[in-house]
Design a protein around this motif. Sequence first.
Motif, PDB file in Angstrom:
ATOM      1  N   UNK A  19      -4.494  -0.642  -2.736  1.00 26.70           N
ATOM      2  CA  UNK A  19      -3.824   0.527  -3.303  1.00 26.70           C
ATOM      3  C   UNK A  19      -4.844   1.600  -3.693  1.00 26.70           C
ATOM      4  N   UNK A  20      -4.367   2.808  -3.850  1.00 27.26           N
ATOM      5  CA  UNK A  20      -5.152   3.978  -4.257  1.00 27.26           C
ATOM      6  C   UNK A  20      -6.147   4.419  -3.185  1.00 27.26           C
TER       7      UNK A  20
ATOM      8  N   UNK B 161      -2.778  -0.621   3.579  1.00 27.53           N
ATOM      9  CA  UNK B 161      -3.336   0.287   2.577  1.00 27.53           C
ATOM     10  C   UNK B 161      -2.237   1.231   2.126  1.00 27.53           C
ATOM     11  N   UNK B 162      -2.193   1.476   0.820  1.00 27.90           N
ATOM     12  CA  UNK B 162      -1.144   2.330   0.268  1.00 27.90           C
ATOM     13  C   UNK B 162      -1.718   3.293  -0.761  1.00 27.90           C
ATOM     14  N   UNK B 163      -0.904   4.276  -1.068  1.00 31.51           N
ATOM     15  CA  UNK B 163      -1.175   5.179  -2.173  1.00 31.51           C
ATOM     16  C   UNK B 163       0.169   5.762  -2.611  1.00 31.51           C
TER      17      UNK B 163
ATOM     18  N   UNK C 275       2.413   4.996   2.551  1.00 37.59           N
ATOM     19  CA  UNK C 275       3.336   4.594   1.494  1.00 37.59           C
ATOM     20  C   UNK C 275       3.597   3.102   1.525  1.00 37.59           C
ATOM     21  N   UNK C 276       4.173   2.619   0.496  1.00 38.35           N
ATOM     22  CA  UNK C 276       4.505   1.210   0.346  1.00 38.35           C
ATOM     23  C   UNK C 276       5.648   0.796   1.282  1.00 38.35           C
ATOM     24  N   UNK C 277       6.327   1.769   1.876  1.00 40.94           N
ATOM     25  CA  UNK C 277       7.448   1.486   2.766  1.00 40.94           C
ATOM     26  C   UNK C 277       7.011   0.589   3.923  1.00 40.94           C
ATOM     27  N   UNK C 278       5.834   0.842   4.481  1.00 43.68           N
ATOM     28  CA  UNK C 278       5.329   0.023   5.586  1.00 43.68           C
ATOM     29  C   UNK C 278       5.169  -1.437   5.165  1.00 43.68           C
TER      30      UNK C 278
END
Length: 120
Positions: free
Chosen positions: A56-57, A89-91, A97-100
């Motif tokens: 994240x981030x 990887x997300x942010x 995005x977290x959708x994936x």
Amino acid sequence: MPGKERHHKYIHKYVNGSTAILFLFDTTKRTSFEKVEQWINDCEKCDIPIKILVGNKIDLSMTKKNLINPVTKVEAIALARKYGMEYFETCSVGEASIVQVFDHLFNSLLALIPNPPDPE
């Protein structure tokens, strides 16, 4: 579960019998990456078929040049492969995005169902 040391003794109570687990770490903080491997090792004792590693981030690790020793994508992918996981990887902003992550989780859960329902 939060990444606090005091929670380690309870991990089996919470994850035993789970179908999936997400391991999250902060890409800007190497200590969170190092601790996530401890959590992964603790959960290896439980039979959890779907495990996903999430960094994240990533927006902060890419834009802030003054970060001391951020976690690289190569390191994270290596850790995920070591334990047979997918890595995302997300942010909170932008494309990653977290959708994936949840799309992958959903599809992985469907794959475990012997005769899944037709989505139509």
